[in-house]
Design an enzyme around this catalytic site. Structure first.
Site, PDB file in Angstrom:
ATOM      1  N   CYS A   1      51.892  45.625  43.597  1.00  0.00           N
ATOM      2  CA  CYS A   1      50.742  45.844  42.714  1.00  0.00           C
ATOM      3  C   CYS A   1      49.712  44.821  43.146  1.00  0.00           C
ATOM      4  CB  CYS A   1      51.116  45.667  41.246  1.00  0.00           C
ATOM      5  SG  CYS A   1      49.667  45.625  40.162  1.00  0.00           S
TER       6      CYS A   1
ATOM      7  N   CYS B   1      47.349  43.267  39.897  1.00  0.00           N
ATOM      8  CA  CYS B   1      47.952  42.319  38.948  1.00  0.00           C
ATOM      9  C   CYS B   1      49.391  42.150  39.402  1.00  0.00           C
ATOM     10  CB  CYS B   1      47.789  42.759  37.497  1.00  0.00           C
ATOM     11  SG  CYS B   1      47.900  44.515  37.152  1.00  0.00           S
ATOM     12  N   SER B   2      50.360  42.571  38.614  1.00  0.00           N
ATOM     13  CA  SER B   2      51.748  42.504  39.074  1.00  0.00           C
ATOM     14  C   SER B   2      52.558  43.572  38.374  1.00  0.00           C
ATOM     15  CB  SER B   2      52.353  41.125  38.800  1.00  0.00           C
ATOM     16  OG  SER B   2      51.588  40.117  39.413  1.00  0.00           O
ATOM     17  N   CYS B   3      52.020  44.794  38.276  1.00  0.00           N
ATOM     18  CA  CYS B   3      52.723  45.866  37.596  1.00  0.00           C
ATOM     19  C   CYS B   3      54.104  46.052  38.227  1.00  0.00           C
ATOM     20  CB  CYS B   3      51.944  47.169  37.711  1.00  0.00           C
ATOM     21  SG  CYS B   3      50.359  47.091  36.870  1.00  0.00           S
TER      22      CYS B   3
END
Lengths: 100, 100, 215
Positions: free
Chosen positions: C115, C118-120
Protein backbone atom coordinates in the site's frame (compact mmCIF):
# COMPACT_ATOMS: atom_id res chain seq x y z
CA UNK A 1 3.68 17.15 -6.98
CA UNK A 2 1.53 14.97 -4.79
CA UNK A 3 1.64 14.75 -0.99
CA UNK A 4 4.43 13.43 1.19
CA UNK A 5 2.45 10.23 1.80
CA UNK A 6 2.44 9.35 -1.92
CA UNK A 7 5.59 7.25 -1.73
CA UNK A 8 5.34 4.85 -4.67
CA UNK A 9 8.55 5.02 -6.70
CA UNK A 10 10.23 7.74 -4.62
CA UNK A 11 13.83 8.40 -5.54
CA UNK A 12 16.55 7.75 -3.02
CA UNK A 13 14.74 4.91 -1.25
CA UNK A 14 17.15 2.56 0.49
CA UNK A 15 17.26 -0.98 1.85
CA UNK A 16 14.16 -2.22 3.68
CA UNK A 17 14.65 -2.42 7.45
CA UNK A 18 13.20 -5.82 8.36
CA UNK A 19 13.55 -5.45 12.12
CA UNK A 20 10.38 -5.58 14.20
CA UNK A 21 9.75 -3.62 17.39
CA UNK A 22 7.50 -4.97 20.13
CA UNK A 23 4.15 -3.18 19.95
CA UNK A 24 3.89 -0.93 22.99
CA UNK A 25 0.76 -0.51 25.08
CA UNK A 26 0.27 3.10 23.98
CA UNK A 27 0.44 1.97 20.34
CA UNK A 28 -2.28 -0.62 21.01
CA UNK A 29 -4.28 2.13 22.70
CA UNK A 30 -3.81 4.51 19.74
CA UNK A 31 -4.98 1.79 17.37
CA UNK A 32 -7.99 0.89 19.54
CA UNK A 33 -9.17 4.46 20.25
CA UNK A 34 -8.91 5.41 16.57
CA UNK A 35 -10.82 2.38 15.32
CA UNK A 36 -13.40 2.53 18.16
CA UNK A 37 -14.22 6.12 17.11
CA UNK A 38 -14.66 4.92 13.51
CA UNK A 39 -16.94 2.10 14.64
CA UNK A 40 -19.08 4.62 16.57
CA UNK A 41 -19.47 6.59 13.36
CA UNK A 42 -17.67 9.63 14.83
CA UNK A 43 -15.08 9.75 12.06
CA UNK A 44 -14.08 7.78 8.98
CA UNK A 45 -10.95 6.03 7.77
CA UNK A 46 -10.80 8.57 4.95
CA UNK A 47 -10.85 11.49 7.39
CA UNK A 48 -8.08 9.74 9.32
CA UNK A 49 -5.99 9.42 6.16
CA UNK A 50 -6.68 13.02 5.17
CA UNK A 51 -5.59 14.19 8.64
CA UNK A 52 -2.34 12.20 8.41
CA UNK A 53 -1.66 13.58 4.94
CA UNK A 54 -2.19 17.12 6.23
CA UNK A 55 0.75 16.83 8.63
CA UNK A 56 3.73 18.98 7.80
CA UNK A 57 5.95 16.84 5.51
CA UNK A 58 8.91 17.00 7.89
CA UNK A 59 6.70 15.91 10.73
CA UNK A 60 5.18 13.12 8.66
CA UNK A 61 8.68 11.76 8.06
CA UNK A 62 9.85 12.21 11.63
CA UNK A 63 6.96 10.59 13.49
CA UNK A 64 6.49 6.88 14.04
CA UNK A 65 3.47 5.12 12.55
CA UNK A 66 1.19 5.29 15.58
CA UNK A 67 2.44 8.79 16.42
CA UNK A 68 0.94 9.88 13.09
CA UNK A 69 -2.27 8.10 14.06
CA UNK A 70 -2.40 9.95 17.39
CA UNK A 71 -1.76 13.29 15.68
CA UNK A 72 -4.57 12.56 13.21
CA UNK A 73 -7.04 11.39 15.84
CA UNK A 74 -6.33 14.47 17.94
CA UNK A 75 -6.72 16.76 14.92
CA UNK A 76 -10.10 15.23 14.02
CA UNK A 77 -11.43 15.26 17.59
CA UNK A 78 -10.57 18.96 17.83
CA UNK A 79 -11.94 19.71 14.35
CA UNK A 80 -15.24 18.05 15.26
CA UNK A 81 -15.48 19.87 18.56
CA UNK A 82 -15.41 16.66 20.60
CA UNK A 83 -12.29 17.70 22.53
CA UNK A 84 -10.25 20.91 22.71
CA UNK A 85 -6.50 21.16 22.28
CA UNK A 86 -6.29 22.85 25.70
CA UNK A 87 -7.99 20.05 27.60
CA UNK A 88 -5.76 17.46 25.91
CA UNK A 89 -2.67 19.56 26.77
CA UNK A 90 -3.81 19.84 30.35
CA UNK A 91 -4.68 16.17 30.81
CA UNK A 92 -1.48 15.01 29.09
CA UNK A 93 0.62 17.25 31.35
CA UNK A 94 -1.21 15.87 34.39
CA UNK A 95 -0.54 12.27 33.28
CA UNK A 96 3.13 12.98 32.57
CA UNK A 97 3.46 14.59 35.99
CA UNK A 98 2.02 11.51 37.69
CA UNK A 99 4.53 9.23 35.98
CA UNK A 100 7.50 11.11 37.30
CA UNK B 1 -26.12 -1.24 -8.65
CA UNK B 2 -24.61 1.84 -10.28
CA UNK B 3 -24.08 1.30 -14.02
CA UNK B 4 -20.39 1.20 -14.86
CA UNK B 5 -18.73 3.16 -17.62
CA UNK B 6 -16.03 0.54 -18.26
CA UNK B 7 -15.90 -3.22 -18.72
CA UNK B 8 -13.07 -5.69 -18.09
CA UNK B 9 -10.66 -5.55 -21.02
CA UNK B 10 -11.27 -1.85 -21.75
CA UNK B 11 -8.18 0.25 -22.28
CA UNK B 12 -8.17 3.29 -20.04
CA UNK B 13 -6.00 6.24 -19.19
CA UNK B 14 -5.70 7.56 -15.66
CA UNK B 15 -6.48 11.26 -15.56
CA UNK B 16 -3.27 13.27 -15.20
CA UNK B 17 -4.92 15.83 -12.93
CA UNK B 18 -3.20 17.45 -9.99
CA UNK B 19 -6.24 17.37 -7.76
CA UNK B 20 -5.84 19.13 -4.42
CA UNK B 21 -7.02 17.43 -1.25
CA UNK B 22 -7.34 13.79 -0.31
CA UNK B 23 -7.34 11.36 -3.25
CA UNK B 24 -6.55 7.65 -3.55
CA UNK B 25 -4.88 7.81 -6.95
CA UNK B 26 -1.10 7.80 -6.50
CA UNK B 27 1.02 10.11 -8.64
CA UNK B 28 2.85 7.30 -10.37
CA UNK B 29 -0.21 6.05 -12.30
CA UNK B 30 -1.57 9.46 -13.32
CA UNK B 31 -1.55 9.98 -17.06
CA UNK B 32 -0.67 6.30 -17.62
CA UNK B 33 -2.46 3.78 -19.82
CA UNK B 34 -3.79 0.54 -18.40
CA UNK B 35 -6.53 -2.02 -18.79
CA UNK B 36 -9.60 -2.77 -16.70
CA UNK B 37 -8.98 -6.11 -14.99
CA UNK B 38 -12.22 -6.38 -13.02
CA UNK B 39 -15.01 -4.37 -11.46
CA UNK B 40 -14.64 -4.51 -7.68
CA UNK B 41 -18.05 -3.07 -6.81
CA UNK B 42 -19.27 0.38 -5.86
CA UNK B 43 -17.99 2.27 -2.84
CA UNK B 44 -18.50 5.63 -1.21
CA UNK B 45 -16.26 8.31 -2.67
CA UNK B 46 -13.24 8.80 -0.37
CA UNK B 47 -12.66 12.33 -1.68
CA UNK B 48 -15.96 13.31 -0.04
CA UNK B 49 -15.74 11.04 3.03
CA UNK B 50 -12.34 12.53 3.88
CA UNK B 51 -13.98 15.89 4.61
CA UNK B 52 -16.98 14.61 6.52
CA UNK B 53 -19.14 14.28 3.40
CA UNK B 54 -21.59 11.46 2.72
CA UNK B 55 -19.43 9.87 0.00
CA UNK B 56 -22.57 9.62 -2.15
CA UNK B 57 -23.23 8.80 -4.88
CA UNK B 58 -21.20 5.63 -4.62
CA UNK B 59 -18.56 5.23 -7.29
CA UNK B 60 -17.59 2.11 -9.23
CA UNK B 61 -14.13 0.88 -8.25
CA UNK B 62 -11.98 -0.92 -10.82
CA UNK B 63 -8.91 -3.07 -10.54
CA UNK B 64 -6.72 -1.64 -13.30
CA UNK B 65 -3.64 -3.43 -14.66
CA UNK B 66 -0.54 -1.74 -16.07
CA UNK B 67 2.62 -3.02 -17.70
CA UNK B 68 5.45 -2.04 -15.39
CA UNK B 69 7.45 -0.83 -18.37
CA UNK B 70 4.64 1.65 -19.10
CA UNK B 71 4.87 3.05 -15.58
CA UNK B 72 8.64 3.34 -15.14
CA UNK B 73 11.04 4.16 -17.96
CA UNK B 74 13.92 2.63 -16.07
CA UNK B 75 12.07 -0.59 -15.10
CA UNK B 76 14.65 -3.38 -15.13
CA UNK B 77 12.42 -6.46 -14.82
CA UNK B 78 10.99 -8.52 -17.72
CA UNK B 79 8.44 -6.80 -19.99
CA UNK B 80 5.49 -8.91 -18.80
CA UNK B 81 5.71 -7.75 -15.15
CA UNK B 82 2.50 -6.01 -14.12
CA UNK B 83 1.09 -3.67 -11.52
CA UNK B 84 -2.53 -3.64 -10.40
CA UNK B 85 -4.18 -0.84 -8.53
CA UNK B 86 -7.74 0.00 -7.50
CA UNK B 87 -9.09 3.22 -9.00
CA UNK B 88 -12.43 5.01 -8.79
CA UNK B 89 -14.30 5.63 -12.03
CA UNK B 90 -13.95 9.42 -12.11
CA UNK B 91 -10.17 9.02 -12.36
CA UNK B 92 -10.44 7.01 -15.58
CA UNK B 93 -11.09 7.95 -19.20
CA UNK B 94 -11.06 5.85 -22.36
CA UNK B 95 -7.51 5.47 -23.72
CA UNK B 96 -7.01 6.99 -27.15
CA UNK B 97 -6.41 4.27 -29.73
CA UNK B 98 -2.94 5.40 -30.76
CA UNK B 99 -1.72 5.36 -27.17
CA UNK B 100 -2.83 1.79 -26.42
CA UNK C 1 8.12 14.79 -15.89
CA UNK C 2 9.99 12.63 -13.48
CA UNK C 3 8.24 9.63 -12.02
CA UNK C 4 9.97 10.23 -8.74
CA UNK C 5 7.58 12.32 -6.72
CA UNK C 6 9.54 12.38 -3.52
CA UNK C 7 13.07 12.04 -2.48
CA UNK C 8 13.84 9.81 0.48
CA UNK C 9 17.58 10.43 0.14
CA UNK C 10 19.37 10.81 3.44
CA UNK C 11 16.24 9.89 5.32
CA UNK C 12 17.39 7.43 7.94
CA UNK C 13 14.08 7.02 9.74
CA UNK C 14 11.61 4.48 8.42
CA UNK C 15 8.55 6.32 9.70
CA UNK C 16 7.32 3.35 11.67
CA UNK C 17 8.95 2.74 15.03
CA UNK C 18 8.39 5.08 17.98
CA UNK C 19 10.39 8.28 17.59
CA UNK C 20 12.48 10.15 20.16
CA UNK C 21 9.35 12.00 21.26
CA UNK C 22 7.25 8.85 21.71
CA UNK C 23 6.71 9.52 25.42
CA UNK C 24 4.87 12.73 24.63
CA UNK C 25 2.60 10.97 22.14
CA UNK C 26 1.93 8.15 24.58
CA UNK C 27 0.79 10.73 27.13
CA UNK C 28 -1.45 12.41 24.56
CA UNK C 29 -3.29 9.26 23.53
CA UNK C 30 -3.81 8.34 27.18
CA UNK C 31 -5.12 11.86 27.79
CA UNK C 32 -7.45 11.53 24.80
CA UNK C 33 -8.76 8.20 26.04
CA UNK C 34 -9.39 9.52 29.56
CA UNK C 35 -11.21 12.58 28.23
CA UNK C 36 -13.33 10.58 25.78
CA UNK C 37 -14.36 8.24 28.58
CA UNK C 38 -15.08 11.16 30.96
CA UNK C 39 -17.32 12.74 28.33
CA UNK C 40 -19.09 9.48 27.55
CA UNK C 41 -17.92 9.45 23.92
CA UNK C 42 -16.27 6.05 24.40
CA UNK C 43 -16.36 3.58 27.25
CA UNK C 44 -13.36 1.72 28.63
CA UNK C 45 -15.18 -1.38 27.46
CA UNK C 46 -15.23 -0.07 23.84
CA UNK C 47 -11.46 0.40 23.94
CA UNK C 48 -10.77 -2.92 25.66
CA UNK C 49 -12.93 -4.77 23.14
CA UNK C 50 -11.11 -3.16 20.24
CA UNK C 51 -7.72 -4.09 21.70
CA UNK C 52 -8.94 -7.68 22.09
CA UNK C 53 -10.26 -7.67 18.53
CA UNK C 54 -6.81 -6.85 17.17
CA UNK C 55 -4.97 -9.21 19.53
CA UNK C 56 -7.19 -12.07 18.33
CA UNK C 57 -6.02 -11.63 14.73
CA UNK C 58 -2.76 -12.99 13.41
CA UNK C 59 -1.07 -14.47 10.35
CA UNK C 60 -2.16 -17.91 11.65
CA UNK C 61 -5.60 -17.08 10.21
CA UNK C 62 -4.08 -16.62 6.78
CA UNK C 63 -2.11 -19.84 7.13
CA UNK C 64 -5.35 -21.71 7.94
CA UNK C 65 -7.04 -20.32 4.83
CA UNK C 66 -4.09 -21.30 2.64
CA UNK C 67 -3.77 -24.82 4.05
CA UNK C 68 -7.49 -25.47 3.58
CA UNK C 69 -7.32 -24.16 0.01
CA UNK C 70 -4.42 -26.55 -0.67
CA UNK C 71 -6.37 -29.61 0.45
CA UNK C 72 -9.88 -28.63 -0.69
CA UNK C 73 -10.33 -27.38 -4.29
CA UNK C 74 -13.90 -26.30 -3.58
CA UNK C 75 -12.75 -24.14 -0.70
CA UNK C 76 -9.95 -22.72 -2.83
CA UNK C 77 -12.48 -21.65 -5.47
CA UNK C 78 -14.60 -19.96 -2.78
CA UNK C 79 -11.54 -18.28 -1.24
CA UNK C 80 -10.62 -16.81 -4.62
CA UNK C 81 -14.16 -15.68 -5.45
CA UNK C 82 -15.31 -14.45 -2.00
CA UNK C 83 -12.54 -14.29 0.60
CA UNK C 84 -14.73 -12.86 3.36
CA UNK C 85 -17.28 -15.68 3.10
CA UNK C 86 -14.57 -18.35 2.86
CA UNK C 87 -12.85 -16.94 5.96
CA UNK C 88 -16.12 -17.11 7.87
CA UNK C 89 -16.38 -20.82 7.01
CA UNK C 90 -13.24 -21.30 9.11
CA UNK C 91 -14.59 -19.09 11.89
CA UNK C 92 -12.57 -16.03 10.89
CA UNK C 93 -14.84 -13.00 11.10
CA UNK C 94 -13.61 -10.30 8.72
CA UNK C 95 -16.90 -8.44 8.58
CA UNK C 96 -16.79 -4.69 8.08
CA UNK C 97 -16.77 -2.15 5.29
CA UNK C 98 -13.60 -3.29 3.53
CA UNK C 99 -13.50 -6.10 1.00
CA UNK C 100 -10.89 -8.84 0.76
CA UNK C 101 -9.46 -10.39 -2.38
CA UNK C 102 -7.12 -13.37 -2.48
CA UNK C 103 -4.70 -13.53 -5.41
CA UNK C 104 -3.23 -16.88 -6.42
CA UNK C 105 0.41 -17.58 -7.15
CA UNK C 106 0.95 -19.95 -10.08
CA UNK C 107 4.05 -21.22 -11.87
CA UNK C 108 3.51 -18.25 -14.24
CA UNK C 109 2.55 -15.43 -11.85
CA UNK C 110 3.92 -14.35 -8.47
CA UNK C 111 1.93 -11.74 -6.50
CA UNK C 112 3.24 -9.04 -4.16
CA UNK C 113 1.10 -6.78 -1.97
CA UNK C 114 1.83 -3.19 -0.94
CA UNK C 115 0.00 0.00 0.00
CA UNK C 116 2.00 2.97 -1.24
CA UNK C 117 -0.29 5.71 0.13
CA UNK C 118 -0.60 4.49 3.72
CA UNK C 119 -0.31 0.91 4.95
CA UNK C 120 -3.58 -0.81 4.08
CA UNK C 121 -3.41 -4.44 5.10
CA UNK C 122 -5.96 -7.23 5.69
CA UNK C 123 -5.95 -6.44 9.42
CA UNK C 124 -9.32 -8.08 10.08
CA UNK C 125 -7.76 -11.39 9.05
CA UNK C 126 -4.00 -11.11 9.69
CA UNK C 127 -3.80 -8.52 12.47
CA UNK C 128 -1.34 -5.63 12.43
CA UNK C 129 1.13 -5.44 9.56
CA UNK C 130 4.85 -5.90 10.23
CA UNK C 131 6.99 -2.78 10.62
CA UNK C 132 8.74 -3.27 7.28
CA UNK C 133 5.41 -3.31 5.42
CA UNK C 134 4.73 0.18 6.79
CA UNK C 135 8.25 1.47 6.10
CA UNK C 136 8.80 4.27 3.61
CA UNK C 137 11.35 2.20 1.72
CA UNK C 138 9.01 -0.76 1.16
CA UNK C 139 6.09 1.49 0.24
CA UNK C 140 8.32 3.23 -2.24
CA UNK C 141 10.20 0.33 -3.83
CA UNK C 142 7.62 -2.47 -3.97
CA UNK C 143 6.01 -0.78 -6.96
CA UNK C 144 8.94 0.26 -9.13
CA UNK C 145 11.50 -2.39 -8.19
CA UNK C 146 9.53 -5.31 -6.74
CA UNK C 147 12.13 -7.89 -7.72
CA UNK C 148 14.90 -6.05 -5.88
CA UNK C 149 12.61 -5.62 -2.86
CA UNK C 150 11.81 -9.36 -2.82
CA UNK C 151 15.49 -10.19 -3.21
CA UNK C 152 16.15 -8.40 0.10
CA UNK C 153 13.86 -10.99 1.68
CA UNK C 154 15.77 -13.81 0.00
CA UNK C 155 13.23 -14.38 -2.75
CA UNK C 156 14.60 -14.50 -6.27
CA UNK C 157 12.07 -14.69 -9.10
CA UNK C 158 13.04 -15.99 -12.54
CA UNK C 159 12.43 -13.84 -15.60
CA UNK C 160 9.95 -16.46 -16.85
CA UNK C 161 7.64 -15.62 -13.93
CA UNK C 162 5.45 -12.53 -14.15
CA UNK C 163 5.68 -10.46 -10.98
CA UNK C 164 2.29 -8.86 -10.34
CA UNK C 165 2.28 -6.07 -7.76
CA UNK C 166 -1.01 -5.10 -6.13
CA UNK C 167 -1.14 -1.58 -4.69
CA UNK C 168 -4.10 -1.69 -2.29
CA UNK C 169 -5.09 1.92 -2.79
CA UNK C 170 -8.80 1.81 -2.03
CA UNK C 171 -11.46 -0.36 -0.35
CA UNK C 172 -9.97 -3.79 -1.04
CA UNK C 173 -7.32 -5.59 1.02
CA UNK C 174 -5.25 -8.30 -0.62
CA UNK C 175 -3.84 -11.65 0.49
CA UNK C 176 -1.60 -13.96 -1.49
CA UNK C 177 -2.46 -17.64 -1.89
CA UNK C 178 1.01 -19.15 -2.32
CA UNK C 179 1.75 -22.41 -4.16
CA UNK C 180 1.91 -25.63 -2.17
CA UNK C 181 5.54 -26.71 -2.10
CA UNK C 182 6.47 -30.06 -3.65
CA UNK C 183 7.07 -32.97 -1.28
CA UNK C 184 4.20 -32.08 1.05
CA UNK C 185 1.67 -34.58 -0.33
CA UNK C 186 1.43 -36.61 2.85
CA UNK C 187 1.15 -33.68 5.24
CA UNK C 188 -1.90 -32.86 7.33
CA UNK C 189 -3.73 -29.57 6.99
CA UNK C 190 -2.23 -28.42 10.28
CA UNK C 191 1.29 -29.30 9.18
CA UNK C 192 0.71 -27.47 5.91
CA UNK C 193 -0.46 -24.37 7.76
CA UNK C 194 2.85 -24.46 9.62
CA UNK C 195 4.65 -23.81 6.33
CA UNK C 196 2.79 -20.57 5.65
CA UNK C 197 4.41 -17.53 7.19
CA UNK C 198 3.10 -13.98 7.27
CA UNK C 199 5.64 -12.98 4.61
CA UNK C 200 4.21 -15.66 2.25
CA UNK C 201 0.78 -14.02 2.59
CA UNK C 202 2.24 -10.65 1.50
CA UNK C 203 4.37 -12.17 -1.25
CA UNK C 204 7.93 -11.43 -0.12
CA UNK C 205 8.42 -15.10 0.63
CA UNK C 206 7.11 -18.50 -0.49
CA UNK C 207 6.43 -21.59 1.63
CA UNK C 208 9.37 -23.94 1.73
CA UNK C 209 9.28 -27.56 2.83
CA UNK C 210 12.91 -27.66 4.00
CA UNK C 211 12.13 -24.92 6.49
CA UNK C 212 10.20 -27.46 8.55
CA UNK C 213 12.53 -30.42 8.12
CA UNK C 214 15.45 -28.52 9.59
CA UNK C 215 13.21 -26.95 12.23
Amino acid sequence: MTGVHDLGGSSGAGPIDKSQHETEDWERLADAVTVALDKKGLKTTDEHRRAIESLDPERYKKLGYYERWIAATELLLVEKGILTREEIDEKAAELEENWR
Amino acid sequence: MTPTRFEPGDHVRVRPDEKPGHVRTPGYVRGKNGRIERILGTFKNPESLAYGGSGLPESPLYKVGFRQTDLWHEYTGPPNDTLYIDLYEHWLEPARKETV
Amino acid sequence: MSEAHHDLEGHDHEGVKPSAEAGRHAARIRAIEVLLVEKGVLTEEDVRRQIEYMEARSPANGAKLVARAWVDPGFKARLLSDTKAAALELGIDASGPVEFVTVENTPEVHNLIVCTLCSCYPRAILGRPPDWYKSFNYRSRAVNEPRAAMREFGLEMGDDVEVAVHDSSADVRYLVLPMRPPGTEGMSEEELAGLVTRDCLIGVSVPRFEAVRTG
